[in-house]
Write a protein that holds these residues in place. Structure first.
Motif, short mmCIF file in Angstrom:
data_model
loop_
_atom_site.label_atom_id
_atom_site.label_comp_id
_atom_site.label_asym_id
_atom_site.label_seq_id
_atom_site.Cartn_x
_atom_site.Cartn_y
_atom_site.Cartn_z
N ASP A 225 0.79 -1.13 -0.13
CA ASP A 225 -0.03 0.09 -0.02
C ASP A 225 0.77 1.24 0.13
N SER A 226 0.19 2.40 -0.08
CA SER A 226 1.00 3.79 -0.23
C SER A 226 1.41 4.18 1.17
N GLU A 227 0.79 3.82 2.20
CA GLU A 227 1.20 4.23 3.49
C GLU A 227 2.53 3.70 4.16
N LEU A 228 3.19 4.80 5.04
CA LEU A 228 4.69 4.37 5.48
C LEU A 228 4.40 3.05 6.44
N ILE A 229 5.52 2.70 6.73
CA ILE A 229 5.52 1.49 7.60
C ILE A 229 5.35 2.04 9.22
N PRO A 230 4.41 1.62 9.92
CA PRO A 230 4.35 2.40 11.28
C PRO A 230 5.54 1.63 12.22
N GLY A 231 5.42 2.24 13.58
CA GLY A 231 6.36 1.62 14.54
C GLY A 231 5.92 0.66 15.23
N PRO A 232 6.50 0.14 16.10
CA PRO A 232 6.34 -0.89 17.05
C PRO A 232 5.34 -0.43 17.90
N GLU A 233 4.91 0.70 18.31
CA GLU A 233 3.73 1.09 19.32
C GLU A 233 2.31 0.59 18.94
N ILE A 234 2.19 0.27 17.48
CA ILE A 234 0.92 -0.22 17.19
C ILE A 234 0.76 -1.66 17.65
N LEU A 235 2.01 -2.31 18.06
CA LEU A 235 1.66 -3.78 18.59
C LEU A 235 0.88 -3.91 20.15
N GLY A 236 0.13 -4.88 20.33
CA GLY A 236 -0.47 -4.98 21.33
C GLY A 236 0.68 -5.69 22.30
N ASP A 237 0.06 -6.04 23.77
CA ASP A 237 0.99 -6.91 24.60
C ASP A 237 1.38 -8.28 24.15
N ASP A 238 0.62 -8.72 23.24
CA ASP A 238 0.87 -10.16 22.65
C ASP A 238 1.91 -9.96 21.54
N GLY A 239 2.22 -8.79 21.10
CA GLY A 239 3.23 -8.55 19.82
C GLY A 239 2.61 -8.71 18.61
N LYS A 240 1.15 -8.41 18.67
CA LYS A 240 0.56 -8.64 17.36
C LYS A 240 -0.22 -7.13 17.36
N PRO A 241 -0.33 -7.00 15.76
CA PRO A 241 -1.33 -5.62 15.72
C PRO A 241 -2.58 -5.84 15.87
#
Length: 342
Positions: A225-241
């Motif tokens: 997609d055309s969006e930039l890659i997000p940072g790790p803050e989008i992950l939950g406590d389980d390490g998944k988005p």
């Protein structure tokens, strides 16, 4: 030592999903388990197979096992049809399993589709053969994907019912092993669909025999997609988005997850390394790690399938060793059931 049983169908075109979701995990299990790895050719013929292609595909799966690093001296590698205990035990389990259990199997409904009346009896009874595959070796654990969890539950039900019917603890209640973030690899063209050999577009998948140029081309053409890659803050406590975010950007997270699996790192590390970058840059890095991991495997598979004598020897030796394990189990079952044997 605890025992693993698992298998791969010889239906051709092994792809990245087969490697990351199953075969690579098989390699790692060898250190801690007594491993039995099968090419399940009897399962394959539940739908029509060209006989010549079935032979070639059986050798291809075996070559993939070997090329990926499964040691045929440490583990048992064989094709299912060489060990008659699978078919013999499957019939007994057909008489243990209940029709209501079988009618709940969602995979049959998916595969048979609207033409259920034209599906083979073998496709319907597939789960009892899978139970026989596992329990003929009294396997304690089975590595499974999400799509096979229901069948393993049936295996457990069959083991419990058999033991209860005859008042003997013959079979273990097998436990599932489910691995990592890339157990479900999605199509390179549509991140909402599982990567599949049946997809009409060859660009939807990376096969295990693709050379470096083919891998690079497929990744370059992969949908992102055309969006930039997000940072790790989008992950939950389980390490998944968050699931909503994953659904909004399925292709992006598919590529990021594939990179994490191939590089053997957590998704959070990938997001830290590529945060704020676009997918043009990311795809270059993904190509490098894919070629590094898959290139040697593809070359070795080609060498083995071009001269299949060694592959056939591995299967024959593995089948002999598998029979040594399965035949005492089958004798025990026959005695418990009340069958006379010579």
């Amino acid at each position: 030592m605890k025992r693993i049983f698992s298998g791969v169908q010889p239906t051709g075109n092994l792809h990245l999903g087969n490697y990351l979701g199953a075969i690579r995990n098989f390699v790692g299990l060898q250190a801690d388990y007594d491993c039995i790895y099968c090419v399940v050719d009897m399962h394959a013929i539940t739908v029509w197979q060209d006989p010549k292609e079935l032979v070639a595909n059986t050798r291809e799966v075996t070559a993939a096992y070997l090329a990926a690093g499964i040691d045929p001296k440490k583990s048992i590698i064989f094709n299912q049809s060489q060990v008659s205990a699978h078919a013999e035990l499957a019939w007994i389990f057909n008489c243990v399993a209940r029709l209501g259990w079988m009618n709940r199997m969602t995979q049959f409904k998916e595969k048979a589709g609207k033409h259920r009346e034209n599906a083979s009896v073998g496709l319907y009874a597939y789960p009892t053969l899978m139970a026989a595959d596992i329990l003929a070796y009294k396997a304690s654990h089975v590595p499974v994907g999400e799509d096979q969890k229901q069948h393993l539950e049936l295996t457990r039900d069959i083991a419990i019912k058999f033991n209860g019917d005859f008042g003997r603890e013959v079979f273990p209640v097998t436990e599932p092993l489910i691995f990592g973030s890339a157990t479900r690899v999605m199509s390179l063209r549509d991140g909402s669909k599982k990567m599949s050999k049946s997809d009409p577009s060859d660009y939807s998948r990376i096969t295990m025999t693709d050379d470096a140029d083919a891998v690079a081309k497929k990744i370059r053409k992969a949908t992102s997609d055309s969006e930039l890659i997000p940072g790790p803050e989008i992950l939950g406590d389980d390490g998944k988005p968050d699931e909503e975010l994953r659904r909004a950007r399925p292709e992006a997270f598919n590529l990021l997850t594939i990179y994490a699996a191939l590089a053997d790192v957590e998704l959070g590390e990938v997001l830290r390394d590529f945060e704020g970058k676009g997918f043009a840059d990311f795809k270059k890095a993904l190509t490098e790690v894919a070629v590094e991991n898959l290139g040697p495997i593809g070359s070795e598979m080609k060498r083995l399938t071009d001269a299949p004598d060694h592959v056939d020897d591995v299967l024959r030796d593995g089948a002999a060793r598998a029979r040594e394990v399965a035949e005492p189990v089958l004798r025990e079952v026959y005695d418990v059931v009340g069958f006379l044997r010579p």
